[in-house]
Scaffold this motif. Structure first.
Motif, PDB file in Angstrom:
ATOM      1  N   SER A 104     -16.000  -0.460   3.165  1.00  0.00           N
ATOM      2  CA  SER A 104     -16.387   0.816   2.188  1.00  0.00           C
ATOM      3  C   SER A 104     -15.539   1.992   2.695  1.00  0.00           C
ATOM      4  O   SER A 104     -15.326   2.999   2.061  1.00  0.00           O
ATOM      5  CB  SER A 104     -17.699   1.257   2.025  1.00  0.00           C
ATOM      6  N   LYS A 105     -14.768   1.789   3.918  1.00  0.00           N
ATOM      7  CA  LYS A 105     -14.265   2.866   4.383  1.00  0.00           C
ATOM      8  C   LYS A 105     -12.942   3.129   3.694  1.00  0.00           C
ATOM      9  O   LYS A 105     -12.145   2.548   3.375  1.00  0.00           O
ATOM     10  CB  LYS A 105     -13.769   2.699   6.045  1.00  0.00           C
ATOM     11  N   GLU A 106     -12.495   4.323   3.380  1.00  0.00           N
ATOM     12  CA  GLU A 106     -11.196   4.939   2.918  1.00  0.00           C
ATOM     13  C   GLU A 106     -10.060   4.375   3.774  1.00  0.00           C
ATOM     14  O   GLU A 106      -9.020   4.234   3.168  1.00  0.00           O
ATOM     15  CB  GLU A 106     -11.408   6.314   2.603  1.00  0.00           C
ATOM     16  N   TYR A 107     -10.228   4.313   5.012  1.00  0.00           N
ATOM     17  CA  TYR A 107      -8.913   4.215   5.862  1.00  0.00           C
ATOM     18  C   TYR A 107      -8.676   2.706   6.177  1.00  0.00           C
ATOM     19  O   TYR A 107      -7.953   2.356   6.927  1.00  0.00           O
ATOM     20  CB  TYR A 107      -9.274   5.145   7.299  1.00  0.00           C
ATOM     21  N   GLU A 141       0.920  -1.287   0.013  1.00  0.00           N
ATOM     22  CA  GLU A 141       0.003   0.024  -0.055  1.00  0.00           C
ATOM     23  C   GLU A 141       0.743   1.323  -0.019  1.00  0.00           C
ATOM     24  O   GLU A 141       0.580   2.191  -0.548  1.00  0.00           O
ATOM     25  CB  GLU A 141      -0.938  -0.170   1.103  1.00  0.00           C
ATOM     26  N   LYS A 161      -3.916   4.493   8.413  1.00  0.00           N
ATOM     27  CA  LYS A 161      -4.651   3.255   8.000  1.00  0.00           C
ATOM     28  C   LYS A 161      -4.923   2.121   8.846  1.00  0.00           C
ATOM     29  O   LYS A 161      -4.066   1.951   9.884  1.00  0.00           O
ATOM     30  CB  LYS A 161      -3.938   2.879   6.727  1.00  0.00           C
ATOM     31  N   ASP A 169     -14.384   7.251  12.138  1.00  0.00           N
ATOM     32  CA  ASP A 169     -14.333   8.366  11.241  1.00  0.00           C
ATOM     33  C   ASP A 169     -13.947   9.609  11.565  1.00  0.00           C
ATOM     34  O   ASP A 169     -12.970  10.446  10.944  1.00  0.00           O
ATOM     35  CB  ASP A 169     -16.014   8.412  10.710  1.00  0.00           C
ATOM     36  N   TYR A 180     -10.112   9.714  12.136  1.00  0.00           N
ATOM     37  CA  TYR A 180      -9.343   9.574  10.863  1.00  0.00           C
ATOM     38  C   TYR A 180      -9.362  11.203  10.087  1.00  0.00           C
ATOM     39  O   TYR A 180      -8.392  11.708   9.518  1.00  0.00           O
ATOM     40  CB  TYR A 180      -9.980   8.802   9.962  1.00  0.00           C
ATOM     41  N   TYR A 237      -7.903  -1.411   5.254  1.00  0.00           N
ATOM     42  CA  TYR A 237      -7.266  -2.295   4.295  1.00  0.00           C
ATOM     43  C   TYR A 237      -7.561  -3.681   4.754  1.00  0.00           C
ATOM     44  O   TYR A 237      -7.261  -4.165   5.844  1.00  0.00           O
ATOM     45  CB  TYR A 237      -5.836  -2.142   4.156  1.00  0.00           C
TER      46      TYR A 237
END
Length: 365
Positions: A317-320, A178, A302, A292, A295, A322
């Motif tokens: 679906s969370k951007e942060y 990443e 991450k 949320d 972050y 993996y």
């Protein structure tokens, strides 16, 4: 090959089991090792397990996710979510349905049932130990689990096989895939244990990476009990100057996340450049609002957790976030045990981690 192979997946692990079976079939040029199993319920709410084919003289691997609360059953006209207790009861039913005919029985239980109740204080039950002894009495030969809350639980069954596998190799691969700017040395990176219980896994990771270690100490109010626990007053940091350094906070699970987020906030307050979170099991039992907000405030970069347990759609679906895929590693564990080979390199993958780091560093040369 030691013996025939059969995989029984409870409903809680059905989707991952299909992918694991596909991997094994590719390796062995086979059609399928899955044995169909159902656990229907009577109108009284009681259940049973039914196997659709023979397990005779096969090495049977039973896969269960005791944390999968997405599965429901109907009782008295209402739908009820399956709890860890319900999943464990179905596991015992499946073991009973094997009826002593299997060559061997291995339970693959990534999140060890009752692992958080691993020690006894005053008039408490000792549930993890009771569970392990019960599986022994039911005829289970081996247990595969991941990053047990307390690895000393293996002492309960000194004569049985318990494989407590660390996912640190997959976390390392995910992080270095990443990000292409991680500097893995003691001047730029350190590993953080968020509490005393996480020290062993943090020591292992920092030793393999060749970086320094920091730790937080949880101060508790032992005069009060809230929700069965003494409440945390504060997190005290034990470590040196971390200004401008990346930090990896490693633990076995995220439940509410309050302690983890407080640790991340303190690390940023102390000047940490970026904070990464490694947690084998992401339960997120109280939702994502606090994550949320943290972050958005830049407290962490991450979160890495595995797919060893059920993952909420909102989490994916969370951007942060993996998701670290462990299906191939489970397939490797099944293949290795079935062939009668040593599990050491899978349980403690330090050599492979060092190879991954060396390859990563070589790209910058």
């Amino acid at each position: 090959m030691s013996g025939g192979l059969g995989i029984i997946a409870l409903e809680s692990f059905a989707e991952s089991a299909k992918r694991i079976d596909k991997i094994l079939c590719e390796w062995r040029s086979a059609d399928s090792f899955l044995i169909e199993c159902i656990c229907p319920r009577f109108s009284s709410g009681e259940g049973k397990a039914v196997l659709k084919e023979s397990v005779r003289e096969k090495d049977i691997f039973i896969l269960v996710d005791v944390c999968n609360n997405s599965i429901k059953y109907k009782f008295d006209g209402e739908y009820n979510r399956m709890s860890p207790d319900d999943h464990y009861a179905d596991l015992k039913r499946v073991i009973g349905a094997c009826n002593g005919k299997a060559r061997s029985i291995t339970v693959v239980m990534p999140f060890l049932y009752e692992s958080r109740q691993h020690r006894k204080v005053l008039r408490e039950s000792l549930d993890c130990a009771l569970m392990l002894r019960e599986l022994e009495l039911l005829g289970v030969d081996n247990l595969i689990t991941f990053d047990a809350h307390d690895p000393r639980m293996q002492n309960v069954l000194p004569l049985n096989g318990i494989e407590n596998i660390s996912p640190t190799l997959q976390f390392t691969q995910a992080l270095l895939t990443e990000y292409d700017d991680i500097e893995i040395d003691s001047e730029h990176l350190l590993v953080i244990a968020p509490d005393e219980g996480a020290t062993e896994r943090a020591v292992f990771l920092s030793s393999v990476y060749g970086v320094n270690l920091g730790m937080f100490y949880k101060r508790r109010d032992y005069s009060r009990v809230v929700d069965g626990m003494n409440p945390i007053i504060a997190h005290d940091f034990c470590g040196g100057d971390i200004s401008g350094m990346d930090a990896i906070v490693i633990d076995d699970m995220i439940v509410s996340g309050k302690s983890m987020l407080d640790v991340c906030r303190q690390l940023k307050d102390r000047g940490a450049k970026r904070v990464f979170i490694f947690a084998t099991f992401g339960l997120f039992s109280y939702g994502f609002n606090e994550f949320d907000e943290a972050y958005e405030n830049g407290f962490f970069e991450k979160i890495f957790t595995t797919n060893l347990i059920y993952q909420k759609k909102e989490l994916l679906s969370k951007e942060y976030y993996y998701s670290v895929n462990m299906n191939r590693y489970i397939a490797s564990a099944i293949d290795t045990l079935n062939r009668g080979k040593s599990m050491y390199k899978l349980v403690r993958p330090q050599d492979r981690i060092k190879e991954v780091i060396a390859e990563y560093k070589a790209k910058d040369v």
